[in-house]
Design a protein around this motif. Sequence first.
Motif, PDB file in Angstrom:
ATOM      1  N   SER A 131       0.854  -1.180   0.000  1.00 48.58           N
ATOM      2  CA  SER A 131       0.000   0.000   0.000  1.00 48.58           C
ATOM      3  C   SER A 131       0.896   1.237   0.000  1.00 48.58           C
ATOM      4  O   SER A 131       1.848   1.323   0.779  1.00 48.58           O
ATOM      5  CB  SER A 131      -0.909   0.015   1.235  1.00 48.58           C
ATOM      6  OG  SER A 131      -1.700   1.187   1.255  1.00 48.58           O
ATOM      7  N   ASP A 169       1.323   5.712  -0.362  1.00 48.43           N
ATOM      8  CA  ASP A 169       0.687   7.012  -0.168  1.00 48.43           C
ATOM      9  C   ASP A 169       0.533   7.759  -1.489  1.00 48.43           C
ATOM     10  O   ASP A 169      -0.143   8.785  -1.521  1.00 48.43           O
ATOM     11  CB  ASP A 169       1.507   7.860   0.807  1.00 48.43           C
ATOM     12  CG  ASP A 169       1.419   7.352   2.236  1.00 48.43           C
ATOM     13  OD1 ASP A 169       0.354   6.829   2.603  1.00 48.43           O
ATOM     14  OD2 ASP A 169       2.407   7.460   2.972  1.00 48.43           O
ATOM     15  N   THR A 179      -4.328  11.843  -1.443  1.00 46.58           N
ATOM     16  CA  THR A 179      -4.904  11.288  -0.223  1.00 46.58           C
ATOM     17  C   THR A 179      -3.993  10.189   0.303  1.00 46.58           C
ATOM     18  O   THR A 179      -3.699   9.228  -0.408  1.00 46.58           O
ATOM     19  CB  THR A 179      -6.300  10.712  -0.507  1.00 46.58           C
ATOM     20  OG1 THR A 179      -7.131  11.733  -1.077  1.00 46.58           O
ATOM     21  CG2 THR A 179      -6.944  10.198   0.766  1.00 46.58           C
ATOM     22  N   SER A 200      -2.540   6.965   2.487  1.00 49.67           N
ATOM     23  CA  SER A 200      -3.062   5.647   2.853  1.00 49.67           C
ATOM     24  C   SER A 200      -2.974   5.457   4.364  1.00 49.67           C
ATOM     25  O   SER A 200      -2.000   5.882   4.983  1.00 49.67           O
ATOM     26  CB  SER A 200      -2.250   4.558   2.151  1.00 49.67           C
ATOM     27  OG  SER A 200      -2.472   3.295   2.745  1.00 49.67           O
ATOM     28  N   PRO A 204      -6.004   9.740   7.498  1.00 51.18           N
ATOM     29  CA  PRO A 204      -6.665   9.019   6.399  1.00 51.18           C
ATOM     30  C   PRO A 204      -7.543   7.865   6.887  1.00 51.18           C
ATOM     31  O   PRO A 204      -7.230   7.193   7.878  1.00 51.18           O
ATOM     32  CB  PRO A 204      -5.479   8.487   5.582  1.00 51.18           C
ATOM     33  CG  PRO A 204      -4.375   8.324   6.585  1.00 51.18           C
ATOM     34  CD  PRO A 204      -4.602   9.363   7.656  1.00 51.18           C
ATOM     35  N   ALA A 251      -9.673   4.504   5.151  1.00 51.93           N
ATOM     36  CA  ALA A 251      -9.927   3.691   3.960  1.00 51.93           C
ATOM     37  C   ALA A 251     -11.109   2.765   4.197  1.00 51.93           C
ATOM     38  O   ALA A 251     -11.210   2.132   5.255  1.00 51.93           O
ATOM     39  CB  ALA A 251      -8.690   2.878   3.595  1.00 51.93           C
ATOM     40  N   THR A 296     -11.069   6.202  -0.061  1.00 50.56           N
ATOM     41  CA  THR A 296     -10.183   6.716   0.980  1.00 50.56           C
ATOM     42  C   THR A 296     -10.486   8.195   1.186  1.00 50.56           C
ATOM     43  O   THR A 296     -10.541   8.965   0.214  1.00 50.56           O
ATOM     44  CB  THR A 296      -8.710   6.536   0.608  1.00 50.56           C
ATOM     45  OG1 THR A 296      -8.469   5.169   0.278  1.00 50.56           O
ATOM     46  CG2 THR A 296      -7.804   6.931   1.769  1.00 50.56           C
TER      47      THR A 296
END
Length: 236
Positions: free
Chosen positions: A2, A4, A9, A11, A131, A133, A143
Amino acid sequence: MSTDRPDRTESPYTVPPGWFQIESDLATAGRIAGDDERLTETALLTINAKYGVTHRIDLQFVFNPWERVEATQEGFPDQSDSGTGSAGLRAKFNLFGNDDGGIAFALLPFATVPTRGDAILDFITWGMVAPLAIPIGDAAALTFMGGITSIDDEDWWGSVSGSFGTAIAGDFAGFVEFYLSRSSFDSDAIDDTTFDIGVTFAPGDNWQLDAGVYRGLATETEDWRVFLGASVRTPL
Protein backbone atom coordinates in the motif's frame (compact mmCIF):
# COMPACT_ATOMS: atom_id res chain seq x y z
CA MET A 1 1.87 -3.18 -0.90
CA SER A 2 0.00 0.00 0.00
CA THR A 3 1.43 3.39 -1.02
CA ASP A 4 0.69 7.01 -0.17
CA ARG A 5 1.03 7.90 -3.83
CA PRO A 6 0.04 8.57 -6.55
CA ASP A 7 -3.07 10.41 -5.32
CA ARG A 8 -2.85 13.25 -2.77
CA THR A 9 -4.90 11.29 -0.22
CA GLU A 10 -2.61 9.35 2.09
CA SER A 11 -3.06 5.65 2.85
CA PRO A 12 -3.85 4.52 6.43
CA TYR A 13 -1.82 1.31 5.97
CA THR A 14 1.76 1.04 7.24
CA VAL A 15 4.83 -0.75 5.91
CA PRO A 16 5.29 -4.22 7.48
CA PRO A 17 7.81 -4.29 10.34
CA GLY A 18 11.37 -4.82 9.13
CA TRP A 19 10.52 -3.79 5.56
CA PHE A 20 11.90 -0.79 3.66
CA GLN A 21 9.74 0.97 1.06
CA ILE A 22 10.60 3.80 -1.34
CA GLU A 23 7.93 5.81 -3.17
CA SER A 24 9.13 8.32 -5.74
CA ASP A 25 7.99 10.99 -8.15
CA LEU A 26 10.53 10.09 -10.84
CA ALA A 27 9.56 13.27 -12.66
CA THR A 28 6.87 15.88 -12.07
CA ALA A 29 6.05 19.29 -13.52
CA GLY A 30 3.38 21.88 -12.75
CA ARG A 31 2.36 25.36 -13.86
CA ILE A 32 0.19 28.20 -12.60
CA ALA A 33 -0.50 31.17 -14.85
CA GLY A 34 -2.22 34.49 -14.27
CA ASP A 35 -3.07 37.38 -16.57
CA ASP A 36 0.54 38.52 -16.95
CA GLU A 37 2.65 36.07 -14.96
CA ARG A 38 3.49 32.38 -14.92
CA LEU A 39 5.23 30.08 -12.44
CA THR A 40 6.54 26.69 -13.53
CA GLU A 41 8.05 24.06 -11.22
CA THR A 42 9.86 20.87 -12.25
CA ALA A 43 11.23 18.21 -9.88
CA LEU A 44 13.08 14.92 -10.28
CA LEU A 45 13.45 11.85 -8.03
CA THR A 46 11.45 13.15 -5.07
CA ILE A 47 11.36 10.31 -2.52
CA ASN A 48 9.39 9.12 0.46
CA ALA A 49 11.52 6.44 2.18
CA LYS A 50 9.64 4.36 4.76
CA TYR A 51 10.64 1.79 7.34
CA GLY A 52 8.20 -0.42 9.23
CA VAL A 53 8.92 -0.22 12.97
CA THR A 54 5.98 -2.21 14.33
CA HIS A 55 2.82 -3.77 12.93
CA ARG A 56 1.12 -0.37 13.24
CA ILE A 57 3.91 2.23 12.94
CA ASP A 58 6.26 3.26 10.16
CA LEU A 59 8.75 6.13 9.98
CA GLN A 60 9.22 8.14 6.82
CA PHE A 61 11.84 10.47 5.35
CA VAL A 62 10.84 12.72 2.44
CA PHE A 63 13.32 14.60 0.28
CA ASN A 64 13.36 16.47 -3.00
CA PRO A 65 16.94 16.28 -4.37
CA TRP A 66 16.38 18.58 -7.37
CA GLU A 67 13.78 21.09 -8.45
CA ARG A 68 13.68 24.09 -10.72
CA VAL A 69 11.33 27.06 -10.39
CA GLU A 70 10.86 29.54 -13.23
CA ALA A 71 8.88 32.77 -12.91
CA THR A 72 7.92 35.06 -15.77
CA GLN A 73 6.04 38.33 -15.46
CA GLU A 74 5.22 40.84 -18.15
CA GLY A 75 7.52 43.85 -17.97
CA PHE A 76 10.10 42.16 -15.71
CA PRO A 77 13.11 39.92 -16.36
CA ASP A 78 12.51 36.18 -16.09
CA GLN A 79 13.66 34.57 -12.85
CA SER A 80 14.71 30.99 -12.22
CA ASP A 81 16.21 28.98 -9.39
CA SER A 82 17.22 25.32 -9.07
CA GLY A 83 18.68 23.07 -6.41
CA THR A 84 17.51 20.82 -3.61
CA GLY A 85 13.95 21.16 -2.40
CA SER A 86 12.40 20.45 0.98
CA ALA A 87 13.21 17.60 3.37
CA GLY A 88 11.09 16.25 6.18
CA LEU A 89 10.06 13.52 8.57
CA ARG A 90 6.72 11.76 8.91
CA ALA A 91 5.37 8.99 11.13
CA LYS A 92 2.28 6.93 10.44
CA PHE A 93 0.30 5.43 13.34
CA ASN A 94 -2.37 2.98 12.25
CA LEU A 95 -5.11 2.90 14.88
CA PHE A 96 -7.15 0.03 13.43
CA GLY A 97 -7.68 -2.08 10.33
CA ASN A 98 -4.05 -2.40 9.27
CA ASP A 99 -4.01 -6.11 8.40
CA ASP A 100 -7.57 -7.40 8.57
CA GLY A 101 -8.75 -6.12 5.19
CA GLY A 102 -11.53 -3.99 6.67
CA ILE A 103 -11.93 -0.29 7.39
CA ALA A 104 -8.60 1.29 8.38
CA PHE A 105 -7.72 4.59 10.06
CA ALA A 106 -4.40 6.27 10.85
CA LEU A 107 -2.78 9.47 12.08
CA LEU A 108 0.17 10.90 10.17
CA PRO A 109 2.07 13.86 11.70
CA PHE A 110 4.74 15.51 9.54
CA ALA A 111 7.23 18.36 9.34
CA THR A 112 9.27 19.67 6.40
CA VAL A 113 12.02 22.27 6.13
CA PRO A 114 13.67 24.00 3.15
CA THR A 115 17.19 22.92 2.26
CA ARG A 116 18.34 26.18 0.65
CA GLY A 117 17.51 29.87 0.80
CA ASP A 118 14.99 29.94 -2.04
CA ALA A 119 12.96 33.13 -1.87
CA ILE A 120 9.94 31.36 -3.37
CA LEU A 121 10.00 28.08 -1.44
CA ASP A 122 11.73 29.08 1.81
CA PHE A 123 9.14 28.06 4.41
CA ILE A 124 8.69 25.46 7.15
CA THR A 125 5.54 23.36 7.27
CA TRP A 126 4.21 20.97 9.89
CA GLY A 127 0.90 19.41 10.78
CA MET A 128 -1.07 16.17 10.71
CA VAL A 129 -3.47 14.34 8.42
CA ALA A 130 -5.87 11.48 9.23
CA PRO A 131 -6.66 9.02 6.40
CA LEU A 132 -9.59 6.57 6.47
CA ALA A 133 -9.93 3.69 3.96
CA ILE A 134 -13.16 1.82 3.25
CA PRO A 135 -12.75 -1.28 1.05
CA ILE A 136 -15.43 -1.97 -1.56
CA GLY A 137 -15.30 -5.65 -2.38
CA ASP A 138 -11.90 -7.13 -3.27
CA ALA A 139 -10.89 -4.70 -6.01
CA ALA A 140 -11.86 -1.17 -4.99
CA ALA A 141 -11.75 1.25 -2.06
CA LEU A 142 -12.77 4.72 -0.98
CA THR A 143 -10.18 6.72 0.98
CA PHE A 144 -10.95 9.97 2.79
CA MET A 145 -8.54 12.33 4.51
CA GLY A 146 -8.73 15.41 6.71
CA GLY A 147 -5.81 17.43 8.00
CA ILE A 148 -4.32 20.68 9.17
CA THR A 149 -1.02 22.31 8.16
CA SER A 150 0.93 25.24 9.59
CA ILE A 151 3.13 27.27 7.23
CA ASP A 152 5.90 29.29 8.92
CA ASP A 153 3.88 29.21 12.18
CA GLU A 154 1.63 31.91 10.69
CA ASP A 155 -0.80 30.49 8.15
CA TRP A 156 -3.01 27.51 9.03
CA TRP A 157 -4.51 25.46 6.23
CA GLY A 158 -7.27 22.87 6.57
CA SER A 159 -7.61 20.11 3.98
CA VAL A 160 -10.09 17.39 2.99
CA SER A 161 -9.97 14.88 0.17
CA GLY A 162 -11.65 11.80 -1.18
CA SER A 163 -10.19 9.22 -3.56
CA PHE A 164 -11.77 6.24 -5.31
CA GLY A 165 -9.36 3.54 -6.49
CA THR A 166 -10.26 0.41 -8.40
CA ALA A 167 -8.75 -2.39 -10.47
CA ILE A 168 -9.11 -1.83 -14.21
CA ALA A 169 -7.70 -4.86 -16.03
CA GLY A 170 -4.95 -7.29 -15.22
CA ASP A 171 -2.17 -5.50 -13.33
CA PHE A 172 -3.61 -2.05 -14.08
CA ALA A 173 -5.62 0.01 -11.60
CA GLY A 174 -6.70 3.63 -11.46
CA PHE A 175 -8.04 6.38 -9.24
CA VAL A 176 -10.05 9.59 -9.34
CA GLU A 177 -9.83 12.12 -6.54
CA PHE A 178 -11.05 15.48 -5.30
CA TYR A 179 -8.73 17.47 -3.03
CA LEU A 180 -9.43 20.76 -1.23
CA SER A 181 -7.11 22.76 1.01
CA ARG A 182 -8.08 26.21 2.28
CA SER A 183 -6.22 28.86 4.25
CA SER A 184 -9.25 29.86 6.35
CA PHE A 185 -13.04 29.92 6.39
CA ASP A 186 -13.14 33.51 5.07
CA SER A 187 -14.94 33.98 1.77
CA ASP A 188 -11.78 35.36 0.14
CA ALA A 189 -9.44 32.66 1.54
CA ILE A 190 -6.85 31.04 -0.73
CA ASP A 191 -7.79 27.62 -2.10
CA ASP A 192 -5.72 24.70 -3.34
CA THR A 193 -8.35 22.62 -5.10
CA THR A 194 -7.69 19.86 -7.63
CA PHE A 195 -9.42 17.06 -9.50
CA ASP A 196 -6.93 14.25 -9.94
CA ILE A 197 -6.76 11.12 -12.06
CA GLY A 198 -4.10 8.47 -12.52
CA VAL A 199 -3.22 4.85 -13.29
CA THR A 200 -0.94 2.29 -11.65
CA PHE A 201 0.75 -0.83 -13.01
CA ALA A 202 1.72 -3.44 -10.39
CA PRO A 203 2.79 -6.80 -11.90
CA GLY A 204 4.34 -7.90 -8.60
CA ASP A 205 3.53 -7.70 -4.91
CA ASN A 206 6.47 -5.42 -4.10
CA TRP A 207 6.65 -2.79 -6.83
CA GLN A 208 4.48 -0.59 -9.01
CA LEU A 209 4.65 2.22 -11.59
CA ASP A 210 2.18 5.12 -11.82
CA ALA A 211 1.33 8.19 -13.86
CA GLY A 212 -1.34 10.86 -13.77
CA VAL A 213 -2.35 14.49 -13.63
CA TYR A 214 -3.71 16.91 -11.02
CA ARG A 215 -6.03 19.53 -12.56
CA GLY A 216 -6.41 22.81 -10.71
CA LEU A 217 -9.95 24.06 -10.00
CA ALA A 218 -9.17 27.29 -8.13
CA THR A 219 -7.50 30.51 -9.24
CA GLU A 220 -4.59 30.13 -6.80
CA THR A 221 -4.05 26.43 -7.60
CA GLU A 222 -1.63 25.15 -10.21
CA ASP A 223 -3.40 24.88 -13.56
CA TRP A 224 -2.01 21.39 -13.93
CA ARG A 225 0.63 19.01 -12.60
CA VAL A 226 1.72 15.82 -14.37
CA PHE A 227 3.80 13.06 -12.81
CA LEU A 228 5.48 9.71 -13.43
CA GLY A 229 6.33 7.64 -10.37
CA ALA A 230 7.47 4.31 -8.99
CA SER A 231 7.34 2.45 -5.66
CA VAL A 232 9.25 -0.59 -4.42
CA ARG A 233 9.65 -2.42 -1.11
CA THR A 234 12.02 -5.03 0.27
CA PRO A 235 12.68 -6.73 3.63
CA LEU A 236 15.77 -5.64 5.56
